[in-house]
Design an enzyme around this catalytic site. Structure first.
Site, PDB file in Angstrom:
ATOM      1  N   LYS A  22      90.765 -16.396 -79.268  1.00 27.99           N
ATOM      2  CA  LYS A  22      89.779 -17.512 -79.677  1.00 27.99           C
ATOM      3  C   LYS A  22      88.600 -17.002 -80.340  1.00 27.99           C
ATOM      4  O   LYS A  22      87.786 -16.137 -79.428  1.00 27.99           O
ATOM      5  CB  LYS A  22      89.823 -18.346 -78.460  1.00 27.99           C
ATOM      6  CG  LYS A  22      88.749 -19.781 -79.007  1.00 27.99           C
ATOM      7  CD  LYS A  22      88.354 -20.612 -77.779  1.00 27.99           C
ATOM      8  CE  LYS A  22      89.426 -21.407 -77.237  1.00 27.99           C
ATOM      9  NZ  LYS A  22      88.994 -22.164 -76.212  1.00 27.99           N
ATOM     10  N   GLY A  49      90.211 -25.604 -82.997  1.00 29.49           N
ATOM     11  CA  GLY A  49      89.659 -26.657 -82.061  1.00 29.49           C
ATOM     12  C   GLY A  49      88.156 -26.874 -82.834  1.00 29.49           C
ATOM     13  O   GLY A  49      87.574 -26.094 -83.695  1.00 29.49           O
ATOM     14  N   GLY A  50      87.201 -27.502 -81.921  1.00 29.72           N
ATOM     15  CA  GLY A  50      85.810 -27.717 -82.297  1.00 29.72           C
ATOM     16  C   GLY A  50      85.060 -26.624 -82.309  1.00 29.72           C
ATOM     17  O   GLY A  50      84.328 -26.707 -83.159  1.00 29.72           O
ATOM     18  N   ASP A 110      88.289 -31.550 -68.948  1.00 31.57           N
ATOM     19  CA  ASP A 110      88.553 -31.938 -70.278  1.00 31.57           C
ATOM     20  C   ASP A 110      90.186 -31.657 -70.269  1.00 31.57           C
ATOM     21  O   ASP A 110      90.828 -31.006 -71.180  1.00 31.57           O
ATOM     22  CB  ASP A 110      87.922 -30.726 -71.175  1.00 31.57           C
ATOM     23  CG  ASP A 110      88.281 -31.124 -72.770  1.00 31.57           C
ATOM     24  OD1 ASP A 110      88.217 -32.290 -72.950  1.00 31.57           O
ATOM     25  OD2 ASP A 110      87.970 -30.398 -73.544  1.00 31.57           O
ATOM     26  N   LEU A 157      96.986 -19.622 -84.857  1.00 31.16           N
ATOM     27  CA  LEU A 157      97.769 -20.322 -83.988  1.00 31.16           C
ATOM     28  C   LEU A 157      97.386 -21.797 -83.687  1.00 31.16           C
ATOM     29  O   LEU A 157      98.068 -22.881 -83.545  1.00 31.16           O
ATOM     30  CB  LEU A 157      97.867 -19.722 -82.490  1.00 31.16           C
ATOM     31  CG  LEU A 157      98.435 -18.238 -82.633  1.00 31.16           C
ATOM     32  CD1 LEU A 157      98.481 -18.005 -81.058  1.00 31.16           C
ATOM     33  CD2 LEU A 157      99.897 -18.547 -82.695  1.00 31.16           C
ATOM     34  N   GLY A 164      86.208 -23.136 -82.801  1.00 25.98           N
ATOM     35  CA  GLY A 164      86.590 -22.226 -83.869  1.00 25.98           C
ATOM     36  C   GLY A 164      88.182 -22.177 -83.733  1.00 25.98           C
ATOM     37  O   GLY A 164      88.871 -23.045 -83.253  1.00 25.98           O
TER      38      GLY A 164
END
Length: 444
Positions: free
Chosen positions: A179, A160-161, A276, A157, A163
């Site tokens: 994730k 990211g940093g 974040d 899907l 995984g």
């Protein structure tokens, strides 16, 4: 059932026996035998005294026989009707029993299918309201492998940093996002633990739900609720070219994010600073309800300084005071919200490359033009240009300018931002705006 049928047949046979033996039981007249006369007995040869009585005997005989036949027919018919009625009742009983059995079998089958989902589905019932200690289910690694088809590339899907995120099919009715954190080191481990720690305490309609986690060798896995429409970043900067996000839908997303932040800042004890917030961490469900995700960098508490908080975040969203002095407050999240709001208004990325050696911040580029009412309509995202009331556009631009003020004390509280957005969102999207002719576009 076989015994019942045998009993019925026996009864019919018993009542039918007189019908077969009646002619044998009727006795012949004792005084004459006209069929076998003999010459040796002149009395029988010359006398006719008993001959007139023979028809009467036969008449009586046939009358009795008819009565017995009639009785046998009535009894047989009654028995046959009773048998048919019993068969009908028995069939109806068996049919209902079969239906109940099938329903019970389906329930057992569904329960069997949910056995593997037990740790995940139980999580929903174990949620605690507010930010009190909750619980997150530990998911077996083999279930994640089966649900993602051994983490097949076709189920990816996003990435990211730390995984990738995979779509997981646990059954036809239950999908989730997994994730997979492959990055090693203390930082990845800390973010994983941080995510589990915070999301085990948080329950809110505008915060993504963590359903479970898994630790397998060096890899770490987080199982989230499925967000069918992906991230806000994908819709704003992806191949769709923002065509799906109308003006009112963008205002709804901004309102949802403000509600999520207000919950973190005002209703959690201690308050939670996300640290974040960005468009890629704002996820959209099938109805475009926005939810804040990724709490790997979140911290609990109020003001901090650079000596005890490591500088973290994403370029373009980090507040100036945190970047320069290490001061981290809830106003840092308000600054990041202002940047997301600029993305919604302008359709531009937080940081864009001007040339090979220079990048430009959306805040630096847009702030002078946001306060100029003659320039503002011209810099709006072309996908929504000329589709909103100018009064609403000026109001949203003013909120964005306040949120990205360099001085944190000049920025509004997220609660004030939330109440400013409610009148700008239609009632059917969660606000209080009544859509009438007066709310139609007025800019040319």
């Amino acid at each position: 059932m076989k015994k019942l049928l045998f009993l019925m047949v026996t009864l019919i046979w018993v009542f039918s026996c007189p019908l077969n033996s009646a002619p044998v039981d009727v006795p012949d007249p004792p005084v004459a035998d006209p069929v076998l006369p003999t010459d040796k007995d002149p009395f029988f040869r010359n006398s006719t005294d008993f001959m007139p009585h023979s028809p009467e005997v036969k008449l009586v005989h046939h009358q009795d026989l008819n009565k017995k036949i009639l009785i046998a027919l009535v009894v047989a018919s009654s028995l046959l009707g009773g048998i048919l009625l019993l068969l009908f009742c028995f069939s109806f009983y068996r049919l209902n029993k079969l239906k109940r059995f099938n329903a019970k079998t389906d329930q057992i089958s569904d329960a069997a299918k949910r056995i593997s989902l037990g740790p995940i589905l139980d999580k929903f019932t174990s949620f605690r309201v507010g930010c009190k200690k909750g619980s997150i289910a530990a998911i077996e690694y083999r279930l994640l492998v089966a649900a993602t088809n051994n983490f097949e590339d076709g189920n990816i899907l996003g990435e990211g940093g730390l995984g990738r995120v995979y779509k997981a099919h646990f059954n036809d009715q239950f999908h989730a996002a997994v994730k997979k954190i492959c990055a090693g080191g203390l930082e990845a481990e800390r973010q994983f633990e941080n995510e589990v720690e915070f999301l085990s305490k948080i329950q809110h309609q505008n915060v993504v739900s963590l359903l479970g986690y898994c630790v397998h060798d060096e890899a770490r896995f987080l199982v989230y609720e499925m967000m069918e429409n992906g991230s806000l970043e994908f819709h704003l900067h992806g191949p769709s070219h923002r065509s799906v996000l109308t003006w009112h839908l963008r205002m709804k997303i901004a309102l949802d994010v403000a509600r999520g932040l207000e919950y973190l800042h005002e209703h959690c004890n201690p308050p939670v600073i996300h640290r974040d917030l960005k468009s890629s961490n704002i996820l959209l469900d099938s109805n475009f309800n926005a939810k804040i995700s990724d709490f790997g960098l979140a911290i609990a508490g109020g003001n901090s300084n650079k000596t005890n908080v490591k500088l973290s975040g994403t370029l373009g969203y980090v507040a100036p005071e945190y970047l320069l002095d290490g001061k981290l407050t809830d106003k840092s999240d308000v600054y990041a919200f202002g940047v997301v709001l600029l993305e919604l208004l302008l359709g531009r990325k937080p940081v864009e490359r001007v040339n090979e050696a220079q990048c430009q911040s959306i805040v630096t580029w847009a702030t002078p033009q946001l306060t100029d009412r003659s320039k503002l309509p011209k810099i709006i995202d072309p996908a929504i240009r000329n589709t909103m009331d100018l009064k609403h556009l000026y109001q949203v631009a003013a909120i964005a300018v306040l949120c990205v003020q360099p001085e944190p004390s000049y920025r509004p509280l997220i609660t004030d931002v939330l109440h400013s957005f409610i009148p700008l969102v239609p009632v059917d999207l969660g606000g209080s705006l009544r859509v009438t002719d007066s709310s139609l576009p007025t800019c040319s």
